[in-house]
Scaffold this active site. Structure first.
Site, PDB file in Angstrom:
ATOM      1  N   GLU A 645     -14.211 -20.988  30.808  1.00  0.00           N
ATOM      2  CA  GLU A 645     -13.498 -20.616  32.032  1.00  0.00           C
ATOM      3  C   GLU A 645     -14.463 -20.134  33.114  1.00  0.00           C
ATOM      4  O   GLU A 645     -14.243 -20.384  34.308  1.00  0.00           O
ATOM      5  CB  GLU A 645     -12.464 -19.539  31.706  1.00  0.00           C
ATOM      6  CG  GLU A 645     -11.321 -20.078  30.847  1.00  0.00           C
ATOM      7  CD  GLU A 645     -10.325 -19.010  30.444  1.00  0.00           C
ATOM      8  OE1 GLU A 645      -9.210 -19.009  30.983  1.00  0.00           O
ATOM      9  OE2 GLU A 645     -10.671 -18.181  29.583  1.00  0.00           O
ATOM     10  N   GLU A 665      -9.095 -20.756  22.913  1.00  0.00           N
ATOM     11  CA  GLU A 665      -8.264 -19.572  22.716  1.00  0.00           C
ATOM     12  C   GLU A 665      -7.114 -19.795  21.733  1.00  0.00           C
ATOM     13  O   GLU A 665      -6.744 -18.884  20.978  1.00  0.00           O
ATOM     14  CB  GLU A 665      -7.697 -19.102  24.065  1.00  0.00           C
ATOM     15  CG  GLU A 665      -8.713 -18.413  24.974  1.00  0.00           C
ATOM     16  CD  GLU A 665      -9.488 -19.366  25.842  1.00  0.00           C
ATOM     17  OE1 GLU A 665     -10.182 -18.907  26.754  1.00  0.00           O
ATOM     18  OE2 GLU A 665      -9.415 -20.596  25.604  1.00  0.00           O
TER      19      GLU A 665
END
Length: 792
Positions: A645, A665
């Site tokens: 990210e 994640e």
């Protein structure tokens, strides 16, 4: 003699047996019973209470439903003495039942009454014949014996089918509320209580007197109840007078008016069809009918128009009476959930009942005195109501069960008078509630505001923290904020007089919103950080090379994963970078050759230490606006989760051949909430982005290049060299032009029509045309020399 119930539909549900169990640590025959054993004891009593053969009754039970204990109501909470892997079936096994269906209900004090309502309806439609509902807590025993050498082991492995409905915590608590300390019930209820006091225009002393007068009669009832955990009569004054034993927990609550959870209690209720009751020979004088019922849910905390009321609970009570076909004046006995005074007064206000109503407002003695048996308190209330109905045939009793923070409310109206099953219209009422207008919330609140409601939390060591819900003066948005523990000025404001309506000042930070008396005090308590580079950092290193800033995450032993403190340092570094006109390009990389950044430090997250992220997001970048100077990610090795990210948030990415990218994640039960869920679908095709997000699949450097996730791939170990080369190319151009280009790209990114985007008026372009760099560029071109950029 003709039975009054002779003409009923055979599937009509009827309560035929109730039972309660309890033990106190100081009882002479204290047996150290587990939660399962307490529930089983209550269940046996319920079976015997039917007046039929208990073994025969147990044999027809086709459904058991259990209320969750506290230790299985919150993710990650341990069970110090062990627990059953299938609580409902553990209890069923002990009473000789072999049900086809076993249910473990969601969290909340509404659970007991909701289960009675639900399974009465299930029986009415012929989908069950006999349902045993129960719950229990052994909190007192668990806390007393957790550290004992001879502590009991309550672990049970019974297996079998289980309909586990989950925690059901959705909407009851948000990460934002948790970050502001709103994790405990006293603080949340205190917010409602103080809002109610302000609405009524009462002084602190007057309101405290009212709380004492409300609960003093409850202590009288508890003192006569053999199952009460604190059977002590107390006067109204004693309940609210602060002493060492009756310390303030959360203003306005001293300990005596707060639910008592240190209990060992169990309760059970048996519901069956009329035909089954007849077949088993259950005497009709044992039968109690559910005349009215309702189940409603209040709007979430920050969506409530009026924090001094819970209208959904009042609607539930009124609707249950409407279904029963009676008025509140016809009810002979009440038991209102009483974890805190407002849980009672909210419904009593709505029904027009006074605190000193001669009928009383509790049958058990209430949660602070009888005991707050976790989520199961109201099972005891149902048991008491059934027994009361039998002793006064034809009268009505009402149970109001509350869950969450005045969040969920279930109601039952009981009587021995036979009645057909009556359906409620809770679904239609719930749709009405869900459509109510809601205030707009400001997650990040800044500026002058007024107090809407408040509380002050008191720790055992004297530490105080103020919690405020307020409204911003600028736009009336609602926010949560807390004080600093050493802000005596604001704590004094909240602790004296009437804080509601007072003017305050709020400012947002990565760790939450903070409130104080004015802007000057805010600056003194939270000094503004100058955006300059420091000489030394703990978790990152910085190197300045002319107009280039090189930033390295320096946690190679942790794969350069980030803790809140590391995020803060990166945020500080990038604040300095964007504020310094002499820095034109920044490169971010990770120390070592194994990992660029492995994302969030999961070991730190699991430690229970405070978690926060800067306002500018992960690494100080993923939520940063106005990134008008280039940031290049030099990815060496793994960019996993938050590391990926970060790369997506950077303007450009150079990866070496060893680089691997993944939004991983989902593989640890999380989601890519730091921008990955937004930026990846905007970078690659939506279908591919969906695949990568849902699988956590790793992408190689070459694949990332082909997908447009990276700009360049360089040989292994040369990510920084490649990034420096790209930075040098950028710095050949005008830094002013680069800055303006990034600004206009950002301004027009959300404009879908290309021509509209082209025609978008930007002051940045106007400023560029009169900049020194624009003049220098044109002059240098005409003079056939290299331009000398000034960045202005």
């Amino acid at each position: 003699m003709t039975s009054l119930a002779s003409g009923l539909d055979p599937n009509t549900p009827v309560l035929v047996g109730v039972g309660q169990s309890s033990e106190r640590l100081d009882d002479p025959d204290y047996r150290r019973m587990s939660a399962v054993e307490l529930a089983a004891a209550a269940a046996r009593e319920a079976l015997a209470d039917t007046g039929a053969d208990p073994a025969t009754v147990a044999s027809v039970i086709d459904t058991v439903a259990g209320v969750r204990q506290f230790e299985i109501s919150t993710p990650g909470v341990p069970a110090p003495l062990g627990k059953s892997d299938n609580y409902p079936r553990s209890v069923a096994r002990r009473v000789g039942a072999e049900p086809a269906r076993a249910v473990l209900e969601v969290v909340g004090g509404q659970s007991p009454q909701h289960l009675v309502n639900e399974f009465a309806a299930t029986i009415a439609r012929g989908a069950a014949q006999a349902v045993l509902v129960f719950g229990s807590e052994a909190i007192s025993t668990t806390q007393a014996l957790a550290g004992a050498e001879d502590r009991p082991d309550f672990t049970e492995q019974v297996g079998g089918e289980l309909e586990d409905r989950g925690w059901g915590l959705e909407g009851l608590m948000t990460m934002h509320q948790v970050s502001h300390g709103l994790t405990d019930a006293p603080s949340q209820y205190a917010l409602f209580e103080n809002a109610r006091r302000a609405r009524l225009g009462l002084s602190r002393e007057e309101y405290a007197t009212g709380m004492g007068e409300l609960f003093a009669p409850f202590t009288e009832v508890a003192a006569e109840n053999p199952h009460a955990s604190a059977p002590v009569r107390r006067s109204a004054a004693e309940l609210v007078t602060v002493t060492e034993a009756n310390r303030v927990i959360s203003d306005p609550y001293p300990r005596y008016v707060v639910a008592r959870d240190k209990v060992n209690q169990g309760a059970a209720v048996l519901v069956m069809s009329v035909s089954t009751a007849r077949r088993l020979g259950v005497p009709e004088e044992k039968w109690v009918f559910l005349h009215g019922h309702a189940d409603l849910r209040e709007r979430d905390l920050m969506e409530r128009a009026d924090l001094s009321r819970s209208p959904a609970a009042v609607m539930a009570a009124r609707h249950a009476l409407e279904v029963a076909g009676i008025g509140v004046e016809e009810v002979a006995a009440f038991d209102f959930y009483s974890c805190f005074p407002i849980a009672v007064s909210n419904v009593a206000d709505g029904l027009g009942l006074d605190a000193d109503d001669p009928r009383g407002l509790t049958l058990t003695g209430g949660l602070p005195f009888f005991g707050g048996a976790g989520n199961n308190y109201s099972m005891h209330a149902v048991a008491e109501t059934v027994q009361r109905a039998r002793t006064a045939p034809g009268t009505f009793g009402l149970v109001g069960a509350n869950g969450g923070s005045l969040s969920k409310y279930s109601v039952g109206v009981y009587s021995t008078t036979p009645t057909e099953w009556r359906s409620d219209h809770s679904a239609a009422l719930q749709a009405e509630i869900d459509a109510w207008d809601a205030p707009v919330e400001a997650r990040r609140a800044d500026g002058w505001a007024t107090v809407e409601t408040w509380t002050v939390k008191y720790g055992r060591g004297g530490k105080r923290t103020g919690v405020v819900i307020g409204r911003l003066e600028a736009d009336d948005r609602r926010f949560i904020a807390t004080t600093r523990t050493d802000d005596e000025e604001t704590l004094k404001l909240l602790s004296t007089g009437e804080p509601v309506g007072r003017r305050i000042y709020v400012r947002s930070f990565g760790f939450g919103n903070r409130v104080t008396t004015d802007e000057e005090r805010m600056d003194a308590l939270f000094p503004r950080r100058e955006p300059v580079l420091r000489d030394d950092y703990e978790f990152v290193t910085v190197r300045r090379d002319g107009h280039l800033l090189e930033v390295t995450i320096n946690r190679p032993d942790q794969r350069n994963s980030l803790t809140p403190q590391a995020n803060d340092e990166l945020d500080e570094v990038f604040d300095a970078y964007f504020a310094d006109p002499e820095l034109w390009v920044a490169i971010l990389t990770g120390a070592g050759d194994k990992s660029f950044c492995a994302g969030n430090d999961l070991k730190y997250s699991a430690s229970g230490k405070p978690m926060w992220v800067p306002k500018n997001g992960f690494a100080g970048l993923t939520s940063r606006r106005n990134m008008t100077k280039p940031v290049i990610a030099a990815v060496n090795g793994f960019a996993m989760g938050g590391g990926c990210e970060i790369s997506l948030a950077c303007h450009l990415t150079v990866a070496d051949e060893t680089a691997r990218f993944a939004l991983s994640e989902v593989r640890v039960g999380l989601a890519a909430g730091a921008g990955g869920l937004v930026r990846l679908p905007r970078t690659v095709s939506r279908k591919l982005a969906t695949e990568l997000i849902l699988t956590g699949r790793q992408v190689t450097a070459d694949e990332a290049l082909s997908l447009g996730l990276v700009n360049r791939v360089v040989p292994a170990g040369t990510a920084m060299e490649g990034a420096r080369a790209l930075a040098a190319e950028i710095m050949e151009g005008s830094p002013t032009s680069v800055r303006v280009s990034l600004q206009v790209m950002a301004e027009t990114e959300g404009i879908p029509d290309a021509v509209d985007a082209v025609e978008h008026p930007s002051s940045a372009l106007d400023d560029l045309m009169v900049s020194q760099d624009a003049i220098e560029g044109l002059t240098a071109f005409a003079q056939k020399r290299r331009p000398r950029w000034k960045n202005r």
